[in-house]
Design an enzyme around this catalytic site. Sequence first.
Site, PDB file in Angstrom:
ATOM      1  CE  LYS A  92      -4.246   1.665   0.441  1.00  0.00           C
ATOM      2  NZ  LYS A  92      -3.623   2.249  -0.715  1.00  0.00           N
ATOM      3  CE  LYS A 116       4.564   7.347   5.453  1.00  0.00           C
ATOM      4  NZ  LYS A 116       4.254   8.855   4.476  1.00  0.00           N
ATOM      5  CE  LYS A 128       4.938   7.440  -2.546  1.00  0.00           C
ATOM      6  NZ  LYS A 128       4.163   7.968  -1.348  1.00  0.00           N
ATOM      7  CG  ASP A 168       3.847  11.231  -2.967  1.00  0.00           C
ATOM      8  OD1 ASP A 168       3.440  10.941  -2.126  1.00  0.00           O
ATOM      9  OD2 ASP A 168       4.089  11.233  -3.352  1.00  0.00           O
ATOM     10  CB  THR A 211      -2.084  13.575   4.287  1.00  0.00           C
ATOM     11  OG1 THR A 211      -2.569  12.148   3.741  1.00  0.00           O
ATOM     12  CG2 THR A 211      -0.381  13.798   4.734  1.00  0.00           C
ATOM     13  CG  ASN A 243      -4.059  16.019  -0.534  1.00  0.00           C
ATOM     14  OD1 ASN A 243      -3.496  15.602   0.471  1.00  0.00           O
ATOM     15  ND2 ASN A 243      -5.570  16.039  -0.741  1.00  0.00           N
ATOM     16  CB  SER A 380      -5.268   4.507   2.212  1.00  0.00           C
ATOM     17  OG  SER A 380      -5.237   5.850   1.016  1.00  0.00           O
TER      18      SER A 380
HETATM   19  P1  NDP Z   1       0.834  17.889  -4.179  1.00  0.00           P
HETATM   20  O1  NDP Z   1       1.206  17.598  -5.570  1.00  0.00           O
HETATM   21  O2  NDP Z   1      -0.544  17.836  -3.900  1.00  0.00           O
HETATM   22  O3  NDP Z   1       1.376  19.302  -3.551  1.00  0.00           O
HETATM   23  C1  NDP Z   1       3.113  19.167  -3.688  1.00  0.00           C
HETATM   24  C2  NDP Z   1       3.198  20.791  -3.283  1.00  0.00           C
HETATM   25  O4  NDP Z   1       4.412  20.390  -2.660  1.00  0.00           O
HETATM   26  C3  NDP Z   1       3.029  21.094  -4.300  1.00  0.00           C
HETATM   27  O5  NDP Z   1       2.638  23.342  -3.265  1.00  0.00           O
HETATM   28  C4  NDP Z   1       4.216  21.335  -5.294  1.00  0.00           C
HETATM   29  O6  NDP Z   1       4.719  22.835  -6.338  1.00  0.00           O
HETATM   30  C5  NDP Z   1       5.412  21.386  -3.872  1.00  0.00           C
HETATM   31  N1  NDP Z   1       6.821  20.833  -4.320  1.00  0.00           N
HETATM   32  C6  NDP Z   1       6.503  19.290  -5.560  1.00  0.00           C
HETATM   33  N2  NDP Z   1       7.784  19.186  -5.598  1.00  0.00           N
HETATM   34  C7  NDP Z   1       8.752  20.073  -5.281  1.00  0.00           C
HETATM   35  C8  NDP Z   1       9.846  20.097  -4.955  1.00  0.00           C
HETATM   36  N3  NDP Z   1      10.806  19.492  -5.685  1.00  0.00           N
HETATM   37  N4  NDP Z   1       9.604  22.152  -4.134  1.00  0.00           N
HETATM   38  C9  NDP Z   1       9.766  22.448  -4.109  1.00  0.00           C
HETATM   39  N5  NDP Z   1       8.397  22.459  -3.407  1.00  0.00           N
HETATM   40  C10 NDP Z   1       7.243  21.179  -4.634  1.00  0.00           C
HETATM   41  O7  NDP Z   1       1.243  17.023  -3.670  1.00  0.00           O
HETATM   42  P2  NDP Z   1       0.735  16.221  -1.643  1.00  0.00           P
HETATM   43  O8  NDP Z   1       0.033  17.171  -0.714  1.00  0.00           O
HETATM   44  O9  NDP Z   1       0.046  15.051  -1.570  1.00  0.00           O
HETATM   45  O10 NDP Z   1       1.649  15.776  -1.090  1.00  0.00           O
HETATM   46  C11 NDP Z   1       3.234  16.660  -0.361  1.00  0.00           C
HETATM   47  C12 NDP Z   1       4.099  15.856   0.181  1.00  0.00           C
HETATM   48  O11 NDP Z   1       3.190  15.304   1.210  1.00  0.00           O
HETATM   49  C13 NDP Z   1       4.737  14.681  -0.466  1.00  0.00           C
HETATM   50  O12 NDP Z   1       5.776  14.984   0.512  1.00  0.00           O
HETATM   51  C14 NDP Z   1       4.060  13.283  -0.325  1.00  0.00           C
HETATM   52  O13 NDP Z   1       4.911  12.387  -0.031  1.00  0.00           O
HETATM   53  C15 NDP Z   1       3.720  13.902   1.367  1.00  0.00           C
HETATM   54  N6  NDP Z   1       2.616  12.462   1.411  1.00  0.00           N
HETATM   55  C16 NDP Z   1       1.084  13.465   0.899  1.00  0.00           C
HETATM   56  C17 NDP Z   1       0.286  12.363   1.424  1.00  0.00           C
HETATM   57  C18 NDP Z   1      -0.805  11.937   0.592  1.00  0.00           C
HETATM   58  O14 NDP Z   1      -2.369  11.688   0.820  1.00  0.00           O
HETATM   59  N7  NDP Z   1      -1.410  12.865  -0.785  1.00  0.00           N
HETATM   60  C19 NDP Z   1       0.279  11.375   2.456  1.00  0.00           C
HETATM   61  C20 NDP Z   1       1.805  11.133   2.908  1.00  0.00           C
HETATM   62  C21 NDP Z   1       2.481  12.485   2.844  1.00  0.00           C
HETATM   63  P3  NDP Z   1       4.977  22.807  -7.104  1.00  0.00           P
HETATM   64  O15 NDP Z   1       3.235  23.339  -7.766  1.00  0.00           O
HETATM   65  O16 NDP Z   1       5.142  23.751  -8.217  1.00  0.00           O
HETATM   66  O17 NDP Z   1       5.178  21.401  -7.644  1.00  0.00           O
END
Ligand code: NDP
Length: 448
Positions: A92, A116, A128, A168, A211, A243, A380
């Site tokens: 998962k 986790k 993943k 993600d 999250t 997100n 999830s």
């Molecule tokens: P989203 O795609 O919804 O948002 C990602 C955000 O991070 C955007 O604002 C994006 O900006 C920014 N970002 C991405 N890559 C970079 C980078 N290289 N440098 C700076 N900013 C960056 O993703 P999520 O919110 O879902 O995920 C965010 C984090 O949370 C990740 O690490 C993910 O693995 C983790 N996570 C997510 C979960 C989930 O349920 N969604 C669960 C647990 C962890 P831009 O638009 O400019 O790319």
Amino acid sequence: MLTDEYVKRVYAQVEQRDGDQEEFLQAVREVFETIEPVFKDHPQYEASGVLERLVEPERVVKFRVPWVDDEGHVQVNRGYRVQFNSAIGPYKGGLRFHPTVTEAVIKFLGFEQIFKNSLTGLPMGGGKGGSDFNPKGRSDAEVMRFCQSFMTELQRHIGQFTDVPAGDINVGAREIGYLFGQYKRLRNEFSGVLTGKGLEFGGSLTRTEATGYGLCYYTQEALRVLRHDSFKGKTVVVSGSGNVAIFAIEKATQLGAKVITASDSNGYVVDPNGIDLEVLKDIKLNKRGRVSEYAERVPSATYHEGCRGVWSVKCDIALPCATQNEINGNEAQMLIDNGCTVVCEGSNMPSTPEAIEVYKSNNVLYGPAKAANAGGVAVSGLEMSQNSIRLGWTFDEVDARLKGIMESIVANSLAAAKKYGHEGDLMQGANIAGFIKVADAMVAQGII
Ligand code: NDP
């Protein structure tokens, strides 16, 4: 520094075999450094080669994803699914679509996911996946064609009892919808093979918020237990505007904090009045816009180029919610010099090892990602349960379960830390508690 002979030996093997996979090595080292105390009491782990087996994914699938863009040109991306460990349940973990995706990134994320998922208390193994596909600037039709091509290969390897992917970075409701549709069409089967689905076709209420909300429930509980404190009246810096960030901002605000920043990969905004979520949601969720537009619409806000500057903003609590290695040692020091005493991680592995050292030596309340952001995968897991019993729970019911899970993660982490002589250390506790359950299951199931 690693001291246990067994742990040192296995780490050296990983370095030798996967030395070029930087992010994966970083994740392994962090876990290994913190679980060393358990091996004295558990000689069976070494006897059954638990660590050697744990660092080797059960399966890595890497595949071509060909698709046709709106101009009629053929595009080819790389797809990955790392099925890391199924000792305690089906694999998962989410799918990430981002140009920075490599096998090393997916392996680090899959490795973290094992612990986790174990911490949530739900029966889920670790996996993943993703692709180096960049959805930025692509039309809906291009994203749909990409998702269909990606799933055409992935469907051979997943299933509701085998491997259940989720979202993600850049994989949200739209992408999960297209992926689910293609799976159903190819397999002629309507099942809970993905989570984060739309509410009309088996999704769970609260999954979108899970999250970010979970991160705040975790932080609130850790503050209560360790500092007799709360979010009330605190100034909070959040990075990201996706997100996780959006719903972390929402919950922290509901719990009485003022969140003053949001960012994306181009820059960050500071709004001393507190981020106006209606505006931010409209920009990011409805218009798929950039965070700079927030400052154009909200007079109290200022926009600054360069996303890393967000850590120079003065705050009490920092919640990184963007991506890996977004806080280095200098940035951690800057946070502390400006009065920050709490860092809880919404994104995966946002702090470099140097940053974590800075937190430790400055008595920061540090909530590591694999515990603090486990709320997403926890809900999830609850979506899988609802799909299995063919019932949907109410928002409040799922939210209450999420809160309960996050509070038990804090309690279980602290109990494990205390048992192994590191009272109050949430990182050590999370790694030990997550590891022991998986290790015991691996020993019980024999050498497989
Ligand atoms: P989203 O795609 O919804 O948002 C990602 C955000 O991070 C955007 O604002 C994006 O900006 C920014 N970002 C991405 N890559 C970079 C980078 N290289 N440098 C700076 N900013 C960056 O993703 P999520 O919110 O879902 O995920 C965010 C984090 O949370 C990740 O690490 C993910 O693995 C983790 N996570 C997510 C979960 C989930 O349920 N969604 C669960 C647990 C962890 P831009 O638009 O400019 O790319």
